[in-house]
Design a protein around this motif. Structure first.
Motif, mmCIF file in Angstrom:
data_model
loop_
_atom_site.group_PDB
_atom_site.id
_atom_site.type_symbol
_atom_site.label_atom_id
_atom_site.label_comp_id
_atom_site.label_asym_id
_atom_site.label_seq_id
_atom_site.Cartn_x
_atom_site.Cartn_y
_atom_site.Cartn_z
ATOM 1 N N SER A 158 81.798 31.243 7.181
ATOM 2 C CA SER A 158 81.387 30.650 8.457
ATOM 3 C C SER A 158 80.014 30.003 8.344
ATOM 4 C CB SER A 158 81.392 31.713 9.560
ATOM 5 O OG SER A 158 80.426 32.705 9.284
ATOM 6 N N ILE A 159 79.091 30.632 7.628
ATOM 7 C CA ILE A 159 77.767 30.037 7.428
ATOM 8 C C ILE A 159 77.878 28.747 6.619
ATOM 9 C CG2 ILE A 159 75.504 30.388 6.347
ATOM 10 C CD1 ILE A 159 75.898 31.951 8.928
ATOM 11 N N THR A 215 80.438 26.741 6.449
ATOM 12 C CA THR A 215 81.052 25.720 7.287
ATOM 13 C C THR A 215 80.041 25.100 8.244
ATOM 14 O OG1 THR A 215 83.165 26.885 7.160
ATOM 15 C CG2 THR A 215 82.912 25.292 8.930
ATOM 16 N N VAL A 216 79.206 25.915 8.832
ATOM 17 C CA VAL A 216 78.190 25.399 9.759
ATOM 18 C C VAL A 216 77.201 24.503 9.024
ATOM 19 C CG1 VAL A 216 76.225 26.099 11.198
ATOM 20 C CG2 VAL A 216 78.407 27.268 11.426
ATOM 21 N N ILE A 217 76.755 24.920 7.842
ATOM 22 C CA ILE A 217 75.803 24.120 7.072
ATOM 23 C C ILE A 217 76.442 22.807 6.629
ATOM 24 C CG2 ILE A 217 74.508 24.044 4.897
ATOM 25 C CD1 ILE A 217 73.952 27.035 5.291
ATOM 26 N N THR A 260 78.947 21.181 8.003
ATOM 27 C CA THR A 260 79.140 20.310 9.168
ATOM 28 C C THR A 260 77.831 19.674 9.593
ATOM 29 O OG1 THR A 260 80.954 21.722 9.895
ATOM 30 C CG2 THR A 260 80.012 20.242 11.528
ATOM 31 N N THR A 261 76.749 20.424 9.566
ATOM 32 C CA THR A 261 75.443 19.883 9.939
ATOM 33 C C THR A 261 75.006 18.795 8.967
ATOM 34 O OG1 THR A 261 74.860 22.039 10.854
ATOM 35 C CG2 THR A 261 73.056 20.518 10.434
#
Length: 154
Positions: free
Chosen positions: A59-60, A62-64, A66-67
């Motif tokens: 999840s971390i 994926t967030v990075i 996407t950013t």
């Protein structure tokens, strides 16, 4: 009728697999522990499950990702250069890759439905008839030709 009673030794009572492992881990030769472990000692001794760790890291990540993707796709070039980022892919790929993924997914679904239509017999086929009198087609086996259940007489 007798009522069920727990075992006399509390060390024999097992409430969960994690407690079983902690009992085996904390066992010392020559010294028997008479009290079951507390809930805090069992939750701390096992540690996190690998699936929880993988989920958190995923999840971390994926967030990075996407950013970074959104920053690359929408920030003007002068802002990226002011941050020291001088090498990055063309902006064409910011639209081309998602469009390709969407079209490929749609085509996969269409092809899957098409293969199912090809595997289905036509409505006029006798293979589509099924009722209490129908049975599956069996292949003729010459080695087992006398499989009708009748015995040969000598």
């Amino acid at each position: 009728m007798e009522e069920w009673s727990p075992p006399s030794s509390p060390s024999l009572v097992v409430r969960s697999p994690r407690q079983t492992l902690s009992l085996l881990r904390n066992r010392h030769p020559g010294r028997e522990s008479r009290s079951p472990p507390t809930s805090t000692s069992t939750s701390l001794s096992g540690g996190p499950k690998p699936s929880e760790v993988y989920g958190f890291v995923g999840s971390i990540t994926t967030v990075i990702a996407t950013t970074v993707y959104l920053a690359w796709a929408y920030m003007p070039e002068r802002c990226l250069r002011s941050l020291g980022i001088t090498y990055y892919p063309s902006r064409y790929w910011a639209l081309a890759v998602p469009a390709f993924v969407i079209v490929a997914t749609a085509l996969c679904m269409v092809i899957y439905v098409g293969f199912n239509f090809l595997a289905t017999p036509p409505p006029t086929s006798f293979n589509t008839i099924f009722d209490e009198y129908s049975r599956e087609r069996t292949m003729f086996d010459p080695a087992n030709a006398n499989a009708t259940g009748e015995e040969e007489e000598a």
